[in-house]
Design a protein around this motif. Structure first.
Motif, PDB file in Angstrom:
ATOM      1  N   LYS A  26      -6.870  -0.066 -11.337  1.00 28.67           N
ATOM      2  CA  LYS A  26      -8.155  -0.398 -10.862  1.00 28.67           C
ATOM      3  C   LYS A  26      -8.902  -0.971 -12.516  1.00 28.67           C
ATOM      4  O   LYS A  26     -10.079  -1.263 -12.204  1.00 28.67           O
ATOM      5  N   GLN A  28       0.693   9.557 -10.006  1.00 26.00           N
ATOM      6  CA  GLN A  28       0.444   8.769  -9.181  1.00 26.00           C
ATOM      7  C   GLN A  28      -0.957   8.348  -9.434  1.00 26.00           C
ATOM      8  O   GLN A  28      -1.560   7.080  -9.457  1.00 26.00           O
ATOM      9  N   SER A  29      -1.730   9.180  -9.510  1.00 26.53           N
ATOM     10  CA  SER A  29      -3.366   8.940  -9.388  1.00 26.53           C
ATOM     11  C   SER A  29      -3.895   8.518 -10.798  1.00 26.53           C
ATOM     12  O   SER A  29      -4.614   7.472 -10.835  1.00 26.53           O
ATOM     13  N   ASN A  41      -9.249   3.775  -3.451  1.00 24.51           N
ATOM     14  CA  ASN A  41     -10.096   2.903  -4.073  1.00 24.51           C
ATOM     15  C   ASN A  41     -11.590   3.113  -3.749  1.00 24.51           C
ATOM     16  O   ASN A  41     -12.634   2.791  -4.660  1.00 24.51           O
ATOM     17  N   SER A  53       0.725  -1.038  -0.065  1.00 24.92           N
ATOM     18  CA  SER A  53      -0.166  -0.167   0.081  1.00 24.92           C
ATOM     19  C   SER A  53       0.869   1.299  -0.042  1.00 24.92           C
ATOM     20  O   SER A  53       0.655   2.192  -0.612  1.00 24.92           O
ATOM     21  N   ASN A  82      -2.864   4.732 -10.452  1.00 27.79           N
ATOM     22  CA  ASN A  82      -3.702   4.036  -9.614  1.00 27.79           C
ATOM     23  C   ASN A  82      -4.918   3.980 -10.276  1.00 27.79           C
ATOM     24  O   ASN A  82      -5.776   2.711 -10.175  1.00 27.79           O
ATOM     25  N   ASP A  86      -4.032   7.704   0.872  1.00 31.02           N
ATOM     26  CA  ASP A  86      -4.190   6.424   1.379  1.00 31.02           C
ATOM     27  C   ASP A  86      -4.962   5.551   0.181  1.00 31.02           C
ATOM     28  O   ASP A  86      -6.004   5.811  -0.106  1.00 31.02           O
ATOM     29  N   ILE A  87      -4.469   4.409   0.021  1.00 26.22           N
ATOM     30  CA  ILE A  87      -4.878   3.648  -1.172  1.00 26.22           C
ATOM     31  C   ILE A  87      -6.154   3.034  -1.061  1.00 26.22           C
ATOM     32  O   ILE A  87      -6.997   3.093  -1.936  1.00 26.22           O
ATOM     33  N   ASN A  88      -6.660   2.566   0.325  1.00 24.66           N
ATOM     34  CA  ASN A  88      -7.970   2.324   0.470  1.00 24.66           C
ATOM     35  C   ASN A  88      -8.805   3.435   0.433  1.00 24.66           C
ATOM     36  O   ASN A  88     -10.104   3.152  -0.253  1.00 24.66           O
ATOM     37  N   THR A  92       2.463   2.052  -3.475  1.00 25.74           N
ATOM     38  CA  THR A  92       1.535   2.365  -4.401  1.00 25.74           C
ATOM     39  C   THR A  92       1.811   3.774  -4.403  1.00 25.74           C
ATOM     40  O   THR A  92       1.634   4.465  -5.788  1.00 25.74           O
ATOM     41  N   PHE A  93       2.029   4.448  -3.337  1.00 26.68           N
ATOM     42  CA  PHE A  93       2.054   5.952  -3.491  1.00 26.68           C
ATOM     43  C   PHE A  93       3.429   6.412  -3.250  1.00 26.68           C
ATOM     44  O   PHE A  93       3.734   7.625  -2.592  1.00 26.68           O
TER      45      PHE A  93
END
Length: 250
Positions: A175, A167-168, A135, A13, A171, A130-132, A16-17
């Protein structure tokens, strides 16, 4: 679950960032005739992440899109006009719009339009670290749509306010979504500062170009009142309107 497995998940996690640029950028474009260029700040990486701002610049095709926020706009009338003109569109919606307008959402779907993801809370996706939480901005909208229609949303995402980072975008691609920006938009969303019919028609029709991804806001009274005339005029100029599902593959 073993402690080592938990550590691996946490590290994943964090990573990822941590690998790509997280600087917040604002979408804009430079148009010169049928040539549309992306922002210089992201030109080196924009095409890596299933990001679209224009279709095929060699074909007279327009992809019509609308952004739907928390407000109630003129969407019912817009749907009437699209149906009369046999024009498909993509409506990017936030979760509260689905909750408050279930009949309109079902009508969009029934009439062959795309109902697409515009996030749950309309944040800058570049600022979510925060990846959560990142998402969840996608998943909560899809869940609400699926509960209503029995279908998953099409995998197209429009970043709220046009704010993004490398980054966004990465991500978003991870998804399974394509990011959809635009190659035409104008200041149409301020309800108490609506442009005149003449100004809006000149702007929309005059800026038409091959492969255009057109962004309009359904809250605009002017857009609604001129939409039928605009669609007919663009068709008379040889433009076709296509669904985002017909965007050229990369």
């Amino acid at each position: 679950m073993k402690i080592s497995s938990l550590i691996s998940i946490c590290l994943a996690s964090i990573l990822t960032f941590s690998n790509l640029n997280t600087k917040e950028l604002n979408w804009y474009f430079v148009q010169n005739g049928n040539t549309v260029s992306p922002p210089k700040e992201s030109a080196s990486f924009i095409d890596k992440y299933d990001t679209y701002y224009i279709g095929d610049p060699e074909k007279k095709i327009i992809y019509l899109t609308f952004d739907e926020g928390y407000e109630n706009g003129y969407t019912g009338k817009i749907l009437d006009i699209l149906k009369d003109n046999n024009v498909p569109a993509a409506f990017f919606v936030v979760k509260p719009y689905i909750v408050s307008n279930p009949d309109i959402i079902k009508r969009m779907d029934a009439e062959g339009h795309l109902v697409c993801n515009h996030s749950t809370h309309h944040p800058s996706m570049a600022k979510i670290t925060d990846i959560n939480k990142f998402n969840a901005e996608f998943d909560d909208v899809n869940t609400e749509y699926k509960n209503l229609t029995g279908k998953d949303m099409p995998k197209f995402f429009r970043p709220p306010m046009g704010k993004y980072s490398e980054q966004s975008l990465s991500n978003t691609k991870n998804k399974g979504y394509k990011t959809i920006f635009w190659s035409f938009a104008y200041k149409d969303w301020i309800t108490n500062e609506q442009p005149t019919h003449e100004y809006a028609k000149k702007k929309i029709i005059g800026k038409a170009h091959n492969g255009e991804i057109m962004l309009l806001h359904a809250v605009s009274k002017t857009n609604t009142e001129i939409l039928d005339e605009v669609l007919k005029e663009l068709k008379s100029q040889g433009y076709e309107f296509k669904s985002l599902t017909e965007l050229p593959s990369r």
